[in-house]
Design an enzyme around this catalytic site. Structure first.
Site, PDB file in Angstrom:
ATOM      1  N   CYS A 151      -2.263   8.736   2.519  1.00 19.12           N
ATOM      2  CA  CYS A 151      -1.950   8.225   1.182  1.00 19.12           C
ATOM      3  C   CYS A 151      -3.089   8.550   0.225  1.00 19.12           C
ATOM      4  O   CYS A 151      -2.898   8.605  -0.979  1.00 19.12           O
ATOM      5  CB  CYS A 151      -1.676   6.735   1.241  1.00 19.12           C
ATOM      6  SG  CYS A 151      -3.003   5.837   1.993  1.00 19.12           S
ATOM      7  N   GLU A 157       0.886  -1.162   0.000  1.00 22.09           N
ATOM      8  CA  GLU A 157       0.000   0.000   0.000  1.00 22.09           C
ATOM      9  C   GLU A 157       0.922   1.210   0.000  1.00 22.09           C
ATOM     10  O   GLU A 157       1.343   1.679   1.051  1.00 22.09           O
ATOM     11  CB  GLU A 157      -0.890  -0.079   1.240  1.00 22.09           C
ATOM     12  CG  GLU A 157      -2.239   0.541   1.023  1.00 22.09           C
ATOM     13  CD  GLU A 157      -2.247   1.945   1.534  1.00 22.09           C
ATOM     14  OE1 GLU A 157      -1.996   2.843   0.724  1.00 22.09           O
ATOM     15  OE2 GLU A 157      -2.468   2.117   2.731  1.00 22.09           O
TER      16      GLU A 157
HETATM   17  C1  UN1 Z   1      -3.376   5.787   4.683  1.00 22.46           C
HETATM   18  O1  UN1 Z   1      -3.229   7.009   4.532  1.00 22.46           O
HETATM   19  O2  UN1 Z   1      -2.376   5.016   4.675  1.00 22.46           O
HETATM   20  O3  UN1 Z   1      -9.183   6.327   3.305  1.00 22.46           O
HETATM   21  C2  UN1 Z   1      -4.675   5.144   4.951  1.00 22.46           C
HETATM   22  C3  UN1 Z   1      -8.561   6.946   4.168  1.00 22.46           C
HETATM   23  C4  UN1 Z   1      -8.308   6.242   5.478  1.00 22.46           C
HETATM   24  C5  UN1 Z   1      -7.087   5.399   5.399  1.00 22.46           C
HETATM   25  C6  UN1 Z   1      -5.852   6.067   4.881  1.00 22.46           C
HETATM   26  N1  UN1 Z   1      -9.443   5.415   5.789  1.00 22.46           N
HETATM   27  O4  UN1 Z   1      -8.167   8.085   4.016  1.00 22.46           O
END
Ligand code: UN1
Length: 506
Positions: free
Chosen positions: A290, A256
């Site tokens: 992310c 990820e």
């Molecule tokens: C991340 O930034 O690694 O969808 C995860 C989202 C959160 C998860 C982010 N539920 O922004």
């Protein structure tokens, strides 16, 4: 910040005793002040061996516990998280600089995935198939895989562990967690809760922890065949190394990695919705998700109006103490993150980008920067990269196909969103020739996904899927079984295979 009693938080989460008295431990820093919160004992490199060995032993026992009973452990852990939601949310906020509402939200995300995993513990279904051979039965089973390595990032120091650990646990796997060295207190607190619950369920060492800031630890986990699955959250550059190391030993990796998420706003869009979603996506978590919105692709007919509204909204974003009421944006995680923000703004300007607002880092203690809008071309190298900070690059388009092409023309493929009231645009965005991302939304932003869906993305995001839907399958091994309950031995594909001179009854 003065009103927060760190000692109370640490003792409330029962980790005060794990904090090293010596100054040579791993320092957990409050990014809002730049000052140390506490010093945490580093795990010596010898501990890797101990933790991996214990995880392997625990796995042999854990895989034999019926899945619904494994679910009972996760349910109890979910209850503990409900009890500690406020304290843990505050600790996350203190250690990562995300605002309190987002710290609490992260704990809620853990609770949600616990609920999902508990249900899943009674639904790890395999298929049955009709055999082409008479009196044969064919089916598949999903078996536990083994100890799973989980390497998490600072920005979701709790929820991403839970996505992996809770699903892995109901699947019958044990977990070896290497949290980000930038959020060791959150990891200690969660591990403490998890170990207490595991102990009560006779499941010692199902949850393992390695706290370290040595680069070599991740490499060792990636190279160790005792971890059939390694889940990694972090940059694409590191993800590539992890994937290569894991693949070379025929392991499985769940990646990820970086995102470069765009929002498209077409000429029919409801701009009220769009403005709110863009602010949350680009400014929330100081742009350190992310899934954060990094690019805004706007139809030329509404570009001026949308930018005006965004400028007005950006002017109202309260940047400051993440634990204070009313704050919408806290600091970046550390000094290198702030330097990367400053460098990205400079690079965008040097490439012809125009800063529409923000662009500066703020004076004083802590790693605060301004929420920033930059008009820039999509093909600028800095726009093509993920910079973990509150920078939103804005650009215009004329034809919808052009907008789609721009949205897809980056190396990453995590999340995407379209604001439209046009059915054709919406369906085209979600079609096979539409968004190439793992997540594609209509009339909501790029970040803040629920746990029920599979989470992850394509291209340099790494292809992994975590959390809901059938993401659990990555944490198990599939076995296809065929049982012959007849007295003949027919071969598949109707093959005749007869020994010369024998009766044709093989
Ligand atoms: C991340 O930034 O690694 O969808 C995860 C989202 C959160 C998860 C982010 N539920 O922004």
């Amino acid at each position: 910040m003065g009103s927060i009693d760190t000692g109370n938080i640490l003792s409330g989460l029962d980790i005060a005793s794990s904090i090293a008295e010596a100054d040579d431990g791993l320092v957990s820093e409050n990014p809002a002040t730049g000052r140390a919160i506490a010093c945490v004992r580093r795990d010596e490199s010898g501990k890797i061996e101990t933790v991996l060995a214990a995880s392997r032993v625990a796995f042999r026992k854990w895989r034999e516990v019926p899945a619904p009973r494994r679910g009972a452990l996760v349910r109890a852990l979910g209850e503990q998280l409900r009890r500690h939601r406020d304290l843990l949310g505050t600790l996350i906020s203190l250690e990562t600089g995300k605002i309190k509402a987002e710290g609490d939200g992260e704990v809620q995300e853990m609770i949600d995935i616990a609920d999902l995993a508990v249900g899943l513990s009674r639904q790890l279904y395999g298929n049955t198939m009709h055999s082409e051979r008479a009196r044969h039965r064919m089916f598949e089973q999903w078996h536990p895989l083994g100890p799973v390595g989980v390497i998490t990032a600072f920005n979701f120091p709790a929820a991403v562990w839970a996505w992996n650990a809770f699903i892995a646990a109901v699947c019958g796997d044990t977990i070896v967690w290497k949290p980000s060295p930038k959020a060791p207190l959150t990891a200690l607190a969660i591990h403490r809760l998890a170990c207490d619950v595991a102990q009560q369920h006779g499941a010692q060492d199902v949850f393992g922890l390695l706290i370290s800031d040595e680069a070599g630890v991740g490499e060792r986990l990636a190279g160790d065949p005792r971890l059939p699955l390694l889940s990694f959250t972090g940059s694409s550059a590191v993800g590539r190394k992890v994937a290569t190391a894991v693949a070379s030993r025929y392991g499985r990796s769940l990646l990820e990695c970086s995102g470069n998420n765009a929002v498209i706003v077409d000429e029919s869009a409801d701009l009220d919705l769009a403005v709110r979603a863009i602010i949350f996506g680009a400014v929330g978590t100081a742009g350190q998700r992310c899934t954060s919105t990094r690019r805004l692709i706007v139809h030329e007919s509404c570009y001026a109006e949308l930018i005006d509204r965004l400028l007005a909204a950006y002017g109202q974003v309260c940047v400051g103490d993440p634990l204070a009421e009313g704050t919408l944006m806290g600091p970046l995680i550390d000094a290198p993150a702030r330097a990367a923000f400053v460098a990205a703004v400079a690079e965008a300007e040097a490439g012809g980008g125009q800063v529409l607002c923000g662009g500066k880092s703020l004076e004083g203690p802590g790693y605060f920067v301004q929420p920033t809008l930059i008009a820039a071309r999509n093909d600028l190298p800095v726009v093509q990269r993920e910079t973990f900070g509150p920078i939103l690059y804005v650009m215009q388009y004329r034809d919808f196909d052009q907008a789609l092409a721009m949205q897809n023309a980056v190396p990453q493929g995590l999340s995407s969103a379209l604001f439209t009231l046009n059915l054709r645009h919406a369906e085209s965005f979600l079609s096979a020739s539409g968004s190439d991302c793992g997540i594609a939304n209509i009339n909501l932003g790029t970040s803040g996904a629920e746990i029920g869906g599979a989470f992850g993305g394509e291209k340099e995001t790494g292809g992994g899927r975590e959390a809901g839907s059938d993401a659990w399958k990555t944490y198990m091994r599939r076995q296809t079984n065929t049982i012959n309950w007849g007295s003949d031995l027919p071969l598949a594909q109707g093959i005749e295979f007869t020994l010369a001179g024998n009766r044709n009854d093989l």
